[in-house]
Design a protein around this motif. Structure first.
Motif, PDB file in Angstrom:
ATOM      1  N   ASP A 141       4.022 -10.403 -14.416  1.00 34.72           N
ATOM      2  CA  ASP A 141       5.190  -9.461 -14.802  1.00 34.72           C
ATOM      3  C   ASP A 141       4.851  -8.233 -15.420  1.00 34.72           C
ATOM      4  O   ASP A 141       5.295  -7.314 -15.992  1.00 34.72           O
ATOM      5  N   ILE A 142       3.756  -7.748 -14.925  1.00 38.52           N
ATOM      6  CA  ILE A 142       2.807  -6.490 -15.204  1.00 38.52           C
ATOM      7  C   ILE A 142       3.328  -5.431 -14.100  1.00 38.52           C
ATOM      8  O   ILE A 142       3.149  -5.925 -12.684  1.00 38.52           O
ATOM      9  N   LEU A 143       3.699  -4.315 -14.415  1.00 40.19           N
ATOM     10  CA  LEU A 143       3.786  -3.305 -13.217  1.00 40.19           C
ATOM     11  C   LEU A 143       2.480  -3.195 -12.232  1.00 40.19           C
ATOM     12  O   LEU A 143       1.636  -2.912 -12.882  1.00 40.19           O
ATOM     13  N   GLU A 144       2.528  -3.068 -11.016  1.00 36.09           N
ATOM     14  CA  GLU A 144       1.655  -2.984 -10.246  1.00 36.09           C
ATOM     15  C   GLU A 144       2.311  -1.922  -9.078  1.00 36.09           C
ATOM     16  O   GLU A 144       3.284  -1.967  -8.880  1.00 36.09           O
ATOM     17  N   PRO A 145       1.235  -1.208  -8.367  1.00 36.07           N
ATOM     18  CA  PRO A 145       1.529  -0.580  -7.242  1.00 36.07           C
ATOM     19  C   PRO A 145       2.254  -1.339  -6.174  1.00 36.07           C
ATOM     20  O   PRO A 145       1.861  -2.394  -5.848  1.00 36.07           O
ATOM     21  N   LYS A 146       3.244  -0.855  -5.678  1.00 32.55           N
ATOM     22  CA  LYS A 146       4.111  -1.477  -4.470  1.00 32.55           C
ATOM     23  C   LYS A 146       2.900  -1.325  -3.216  1.00 32.55           C
ATOM     24  O   LYS A 146       1.997  -0.583  -3.324  1.00 32.55           O
ATOM     25  N   GLU A 147       3.113  -2.239  -2.436  1.00 27.57           N
ATOM     26  CA  GLU A 147       1.929  -2.274  -1.175  1.00 27.57           C
ATOM     27  C   GLU A 147       1.630  -1.126  -0.619  1.00 27.57           C
ATOM     28  O   GLU A 147       0.613  -0.555  -0.325  1.00 27.57           O
ATOM     29  N   GLU A 148       2.776  -0.063  -0.340  1.00 25.40           N
ATOM     30  CA  GLU A 148       2.510   1.180   0.372  1.00 25.40           C
ATOM     31  C   GLU A 148       1.821   2.343  -0.649  1.00 25.40           C
ATOM     32  O   GLU A 148       1.446   3.071  -0.035  1.00 25.40           O
ATOM     33  N   TYR A 149       1.682   1.838  -1.587  1.00 23.19           N
ATOM     34  CA  TYR A 149       1.051   2.922  -2.511  1.00 23.19           C
ATOM     35  C   TYR A 149      -0.246   2.423  -3.133  1.00 23.19           C
ATOM     36  O   TYR A 149      -0.955   2.868  -4.028  1.00 23.19           O
ATOM     37  N   ILE A 150      -0.669   1.207  -2.611  1.00 21.42           N
ATOM     38  CA  ILE A 150      -2.401   0.794  -3.082  1.00 21.42           C
ATOM     39  C   ILE A 150      -3.299   1.604  -2.320  1.00 21.42           C
ATOM     40  O   ILE A 150      -3.314   1.937  -1.168  1.00 21.42           O
ATOM     41  N   ARG A 151      -3.912   2.439  -3.098  1.00 23.74           N
ATOM     42  CA  ARG A 151      -4.920   3.381  -2.697  1.00 23.74           C
ATOM     43  C   ARG A 151      -6.579   2.855  -3.553  1.00 23.74           C
ATOM     44  O   ARG A 151      -6.702   3.387  -4.564  1.00 23.74           O
ATOM     45  N   PRO A 152      -6.959   1.961  -2.658  1.00 26.74           N
ATOM     46  CA  PRO A 152      -8.257   1.427  -3.503  1.00 26.74           C
ATOM     47  C   PRO A 152      -9.243   2.331  -4.108  1.00 26.74           C
ATOM     48  O   PRO A 152      -9.593   3.268  -3.349  1.00 26.74           O
ATOM     49  N   VAL A 153      -9.798   2.246  -5.163  1.00 23.61           N
ATOM     50  CA  VAL A 153     -10.767   3.104  -5.904  1.00 23.61           C
ATOM     51  C   VAL A 153     -11.869   2.254  -6.202  1.00 23.61           C
ATOM     52  O   VAL A 153     -11.768   0.860  -6.729  1.00 23.61           O
ATOM     53  N   ASP A 154     -13.116   2.494  -5.857  1.00 23.27           N
ATOM     54  CA  ASP A 154     -14.416   1.774  -6.416  1.00 23.27           C
ATOM     55  C   ASP A 154     -14.797   1.969  -8.044  1.00 23.27           C
ATOM     56  O   ASP A 154     -14.511   3.135  -8.457  1.00 23.27           O
ATOM     57  N   HIS A 155     -15.121   0.822  -8.551  1.00 26.38           N
ATOM     58  CA  HIS A 155     -15.364   1.012 -10.062  1.00 26.38           C
ATOM     59  C   HIS A 155     -16.509   1.870 -10.386  1.00 26.38           C
ATOM     60  O   HIS A 155     -16.526   2.445 -11.324  1.00 26.38           O
TER      61      HIS A 155
END
Length: 195
Positions: free
Chosen positions: A108-122
């Motif tokens: 139940d935590i807010l997360e990006p919608k699939e179309e807004y996932i922009r992966p970033v490396d740690h």
């Protein structure tokens, strides 16, 4: 939580502090979160950071929505975590618009919608803002029990500062820890910065 209360388990400590936190009113939550934000935005580590990982608050955690929005308006790049339940890892995604890009996700935590996932490396991160249930004055952290942040933190470059945001009621005499639990670099409360 004084020493004379005897040995407490992680779960007991977790439940007790979450119970304290749940008693905060919306007004108290907002006021205390604003005080914590002031301290965060004045820290050199924050001022100098270009790419900052924030958590998205839920269940009476220190509120981060207005911090994220202000950081974005200051031109900082903001990254938020997506919980990967299969291996209890965190996928990092760059957030550009808080109001448009998020939906209710895992736990139940807010997360990006699939179309807004922009992966970033740690390895790209300059600063990590960490949630938690309880902390002590040695900056030990008690999380929610999933181990997501401990696994994630173990892979971070030692140069990357990890700052925790917490209400003063979340500071205990001694956090119950084991060998997997990693301390943070600083804990910011509405009253002080614990180093």
């Amino acid at each position: 939580m004084s020493a004379e209360e005897g040995e407490v388990t992680k779960q007991q400590q977790r439940e007790r502090v979450i119970d304290y936190r749940q008693r905060l009113t919306d007004k108290e939550l907002l006021h205390k979160s604003m005080e914590i934000k002031k301290k965060l935005f004045e820290l050199d580590e924050f001022v100098e950071a270009e790419i900052i990982m924030f958590y998205v608050d839920f269940r009476n955690e220190v509120k981060t929505e207005f911090m994220i929005k202000e950081a974005l308006s200051e031109g900082k790049r903001v990254v938020i975590p997506i919980s990967q339940v299969e291996d209890r890892s965190l996928l990092l995604s760059e957030l550009k618009d808080y109001d448009q890009e998020l939906e209710v996700g895992t736990y139940d935590i807010l997360e990006p919608k699939e179309e807004y996932i922009r992966p970033v490396d740690h390895s790209e991160l300059d600063l990590v803002i960490v949630p938690g249930v309880a902390f002590d004055e040695d900056c030990n952290r008690l999380g929610y029990g999933g181990g997501y942040y401990d696994r994630f933190s173990a892979n971070l470059d030692s140069q990357v500062n990890r700052l925790a945001l917490a209400f003063e009621i979340q500071i205990v005499d001694q956090v119950v820890t084991d060998e997997h639990d990693l301390p943070v670099d600083k804990v910011l409360t509405e009253k002080r910065v614990i180093i």
